[in-house]
Design a protein around this motif. Structure first.
Motif, PDB file in Angstrom:
ATOM      1  N   ASP A   1      64.847  53.620   5.828  1.00 20.97           N
ATOM      2  CA  ASP A   1      64.183  54.423   6.841  1.00 20.97           C
ATOM      3  C   ASP A   1      62.784  53.865   7.068  1.00 20.97           C
ATOM      4  OD1 ASP A   1      62.729  55.192   4.631  1.00 20.97           O
ATOM      5  OD2 ASP A   1      63.615  57.196   4.509  1.00 20.97           O
ATOM      6  N   GLN A   2      61.937  54.575   7.845  1.00 23.83           N
ATOM      7  CA  GLN A   2      60.610  54.059   8.174  1.00 23.83           C
ATOM      8  C   GLN A   2      59.742  53.881   6.931  1.00 23.83           C
ATOM      9  OE1 GLN A   2      62.205  56.667   9.518  1.00 23.83           O
ATOM     10  NE2 GLN A   2      61.511  57.130  11.600  1.00 23.83           N
ATOM     11  N   VAL A   3      59.817  54.862   6.014  1.00 21.61           N
ATOM     12  CA  VAL A   3      58.991  54.795   4.801  1.00 21.61           C
ATOM     13  C   VAL A   3      59.375  53.582   3.964  1.00 21.61           C
ATOM     14  CG1 VAL A   3      58.365  55.974   2.668  1.00 21.61           C
ATOM     15  CG2 VAL A   3      58.647  57.285   4.780  1.00 21.61           C
ATOM     16  N   ASP A   4      60.681  53.348   3.827  1.00 16.58           N
ATOM     17  CA  ASP A   4      61.143  52.184   3.068  1.00 16.58           C
ATOM     18  C   ASP A   4      60.630  50.883   3.695  1.00 16.58           C
ATOM     19  OD1 ASP A   4      62.590  53.773   1.305  1.00 16.58           O
ATOM     20  OD2 ASP A   4      64.332  53.799   2.626  1.00 16.58           O
ATOM     21  N   PHE A   5      60.667  50.824   5.005  1.00 12.64           N
ATOM     22  CA  PHE A   5      60.235  49.613   5.697  1.00 12.64           C
ATOM     23  C   PHE A   5      58.755  49.346   5.447  1.00 12.64           C
ATOM     24  CE2 PHE A   5      58.868  46.944   9.167  1.00 12.64           C
ATOM     25  CZ  PHE A   5      59.930  46.086   9.380  1.00 12.64           C
ATOM     26  N   LEU A   6      57.919  50.373   5.579  1.00 10.49           N
ATOM     27  CA  LEU A   6      56.484  50.209   5.358  1.00 10.49           C
ATOM     28  C   LEU A   6      56.179  49.848   3.905  1.00 10.49           C
ATOM     29  CD1 LEU A   6      54.993  53.128   7.497  1.00 10.49           C
ATOM     30  CD2 LEU A   6      54.848  50.672   7.946  1.00 10.49           C
ATOM     31  N   THR A   7      56.950  50.455   2.988  1.00 16.42           N
ATOM     32  CA  THR A   7      56.737  50.143   1.568  1.00 16.42           C
ATOM     33  C   THR A   7      57.030  48.675   1.292  1.00 16.42           C
ATOM     34  OG1 THR A   7      57.337  52.406   0.941  1.00 16.42           O
ATOM     35  CG2 THR A   7      57.439  50.716  -0.780  1.00 16.42           C
ATOM     36  N   LEU A   8      58.127  48.173   1.831  1.00 18.58           N
ATOM     37  CA  LEU A   8      58.472  46.763   1.654  1.00 18.58           C
ATOM     38  C   LEU A   8      57.413  45.858   2.275  1.00 18.58           C
ATOM     39  CD1 LEU A   8      62.316  46.837   2.398  1.00 18.58           C
ATOM     40  CD2 LEU A   8      61.225  46.440   0.179  1.00 18.58           C
ATOM     41  N   LEU A   9      56.914  46.237   3.434  1.00 11.14           N
ATOM     42  CA  LEU A   9      55.930  45.414   4.126  1.00 11.14           C
ATOM     43  C   LEU A   9      54.614  45.350   3.359  1.00 11.14           C
ATOM     44  CD1 LEU A   9      55.318  43.719   6.627  1.00 11.14           C
ATOM     45  CD2 LEU A   9      54.608  45.814   7.805  1.00 11.14           C
ATOM     46  N   THR A  10      54.139  46.497   2.894  1.00 11.50           N
ATOM     47  CA  THR A  10      52.864  46.509   2.150  1.00 11.50           C
ATOM     48  C   THR A  10      53.011  45.784   0.815  1.00 11.50           C
ATOM     49  OG1 THR A  10      53.451  48.697   1.281  1.00 11.50           O
ATOM     50  CG2 THR A  10      52.029  48.631   3.225  1.00 11.50           C
ATOM     51  N   THR A  11      54.188  45.934   0.200  1.00 15.75           N
ATOM     52  CA  THR A  11      54.417  45.223  -1.068  1.00 15.75           C
ATOM     53  C   THR A  11      54.422  43.715  -0.835  1.00 15.75           C
ATOM     54  OG1 THR A  11      55.748  47.063  -1.900  1.00 15.75           O
ATOM     55  CG2 THR A  11      56.005  44.943  -2.998  1.00 15.75           C
ATOM     56  N   GLN A  12      54.996  43.302   0.273  1.00 22.21           N
ATOM     57  CA  GLN A  12      55.012  41.873   0.596  1.00 22.21           C
ATOM     58  C   GLN A  12      53.583  41.346   0.796  1.00 22.21           C
ATOM     59  OE1 GLN A  12      57.149  40.961   4.162  1.00 22.21           O
ATOM     60  NE2 GLN A  12      56.809  38.772   4.043  1.00 22.21           N
ATOM     61  N   LEU A  13      52.748  42.120   1.485  1.00 19.08           N
ATOM     62  CA  LEU A  13      51.357  41.705   1.708  1.00 19.08           C
ATOM     63  C   LEU A  13      50.569  41.680   0.400  1.00 19.08           C
ATOM     64  CD1 LEU A  13      50.551  43.687   4.987  1.00 19.08           C
ATOM     65  CD2 LEU A  13      50.980  41.238   4.763  1.00 19.08           C
ATOM     66  N   GLU A  14      50.847  42.647  -0.465  1.00 14.10           N
ATOM     67  CA  GLU A  14      50.104  42.743  -1.722  1.00 14.10           C
ATOM     68  C   GLU A  14      50.392  41.562  -2.643  1.00 14.10           C
ATOM     69  OE1 GLU A  14      49.607  45.878  -5.492  1.00 14.10           O
ATOM     70  OE2 GLU A  14      50.889  46.377  -3.763  1.00 14.10           O
ATOM     71  N   TYR A  15      51.625  41.115  -2.658  1.00 13.02           N
ATOM     72  CA  TYR A  15      52.025  40.072  -3.589  1.00 13.02           C
ATOM     73  C   TYR A  15      52.220  38.702  -2.933  1.00 13.02           C
ATOM     74  CZ  TYR A  15      52.779  43.804  -6.978  1.00 13.02           C
ATOM     75  OH  TYR A  15      52.611  44.859  -7.823  1.00 13.02           O
ATOM     76  N   GLN A  16      51.747  38.566  -1.707  1.00 10.03           N
ATOM     77  CA  GLN A  16      51.910  37.268  -1.054  1.00 10.03           C
ATOM     78  C   GLN A  16      51.021  36.211  -1.713  1.00 10.03           C
ATOM     79  OE1 GLN A  16      50.594  37.216   2.999  1.00 10.03           O
ATOM     80  NE2 GLN A  16      48.712  38.357   2.579  1.00 10.03           N
ATOM     81  N   ASP A  17      51.401  35.003  -1.599  1.00 17.93           N
ATOM     82  CA  ASP A  17      50.643  33.877  -2.137  1.00 17.93           C
ATOM     83  C   ASP A  17      49.413  33.644  -1.264  1.00 17.93           C
ATOM     84  OD1 ASP A  17      49.665  31.565  -3.199  1.00 17.93           O
ATOM     85  OD2 ASP A  17      51.513  30.406  -2.941  1.00 17.93           O
ATOM     86  N   PRO A  18      48.203  33.783  -1.822  1.00 15.66           N
ATOM     87  CA  PRO A  18      46.986  33.602  -1.013  1.00 15.66           C
ATOM     88  C   PRO A  18      46.916  32.221  -0.356  1.00 15.66           C
ATOM     89  CG  PRO A  18      46.452  34.586  -3.130  1.00 15.66           C
ATOM     90  CD  PRO A  18      47.877  34.148  -3.214  1.00 15.66           C
ATOM     91  N   THR A  19      47.535  31.254  -1.013  1.00 11.64           N
ATOM     92  CA  THR A  19      47.489  29.900  -0.440  1.00 11.64           C
ATOM     93  C   THR A  19      48.543  29.704   0.646  1.00 11.64           C
ATOM     94  OG1 THR A  19      49.011  29.064  -2.129  1.00 11.64           O
ATOM     95  CG2 THR A  19      46.660  29.005  -2.651  1.00 11.64           C
ATOM     96  N   ASN A  20      49.448  30.657   0.736  1.00 10.71           N
ATOM     97  CA  ASN A  20      50.503  30.556   1.747  1.00 10.71           C
ATOM     98  C   ASN A  20      50.802  31.958   2.293  1.00 10.71           C
ATOM     99  OD1 ASN A  20      52.575  29.561   3.348  1.00 10.71           O
ATOM    100  ND2 ASN A  20      54.098  29.699   1.701  1.00 10.71           N
ATOM    101  N   PRO A  21      49.857  32.521   3.024  1.00 10.80           N
ATOM    102  CA  PRO A  21      50.012  33.893   3.517  1.00 10.80           C
ATOM    103  C   PRO A  21      51.149  33.989   4.542  1.00 10.80           C
ATOM    104  CG  PRO A  21      48.154  32.840   4.570  1.00 10.80           C
ATOM    105  CD  PRO A  21      48.618  31.882   3.522  1.00 10.80           C
TER     106      PRO A  21
END
Length: 223
Positions: free
Chosen positions: A29-49
């Protein structure tokens, strides 16, 4: 004198139990989608955003998901409202007399009801086998030279040829032949009073006082 003091320290231990509820729901649902998106941003590789175009695609998908959910909710609301309106409007049929497919003759105080014969081609002879409530044949009534289409056989014409002095409900089966004595398809229509109305898989079904169940789309006359 030395006094020995014996001390005892009691330590209470508190146990916290975490209960995890599992869900069989595998859709996002929408909440799941936003959670996945924010988690992806939080743990993304700073050298390869995350690439901007990919981010836009993800946000577009989220927007489409949100719109789809809203449309489904609106559609469900509309369907429920239509079902309510249909049930309300068709309830007025109860007690009405309708003409529908089926061979039924009723006799009340000696008065015999009419029946309608429908043939697709001109018929040289049409026969009506009349049965009582026990399934025993009472008589056979013949009508000649019927044009293609619907023809009403009056109750007086039926009683003149068949002994229908006993009040009750009689069932009728028909057969027809053309001038070459080839069998023709024939349909019987007869009147009945609506006793109940039900919705069945989107169709409105009328139950008549003689036991017939007919779709409202097959009713040709309402009085």
């Amino acid at each position: 004198m030395t006094t020995a003091i014996s001390s005892y320290t009691s330590s209470d231990t508190t146990t916290i139990t975490t209960t995890t509820t599992s869900s069989d729901n595998t859709s996002l649902d929408q909440v799941d989608f936003l959670t996945l998106l924010t988690t992806q941003l939080e743990y993304q590789d700073p050298t390869n955003p995350v690439d901007n175009s990919e981010m836009i695609n993800q946000m577009t998908n989220y927007s489409m998901l949100d719109e789809d959910v809203e449309q489904n909710e609106n559609l469900e609301t509309i369907i429920n409202q239509l079902d309510s309106l249909a049930a309300l409007s068709t309830s007025s049929y109860v007690g009405k007399e309708v003409m529908a497919e089926g061979g039924i003759i009723t006799v009340e105080d000696g008065d015999v009801s009419d029946i309608t014969v429908k043939v697709e081609e001109d018929a040289s002879v049409v026969g009506l086998n009349i049965y009582d409530s026990d399934g025993n044949i009472v008589n056979t009534v013949y009508t000649t030279n019927l044009d293609a289409g619907e023809t009403v056989i009056s109750g007086s014409a039926l009683s003149a040829q068949a002994d229908l002095g006993t009040d009750g409900t009689y069932s009728v089966k028909a057969f027809a032949y053309d001038e070459d004595e080839s069998a023709l398809s024939v349909t019987l229509l007869s009147a009945g009073t609506v006793t109940s109305v039900e919705q069945d898989s989107g169709d409105t079904v009328l139950t008549l006082d003689d036991g017939r169940e007919v779709s409202i789309t097959d009713v040709s006359l309402i009085s």
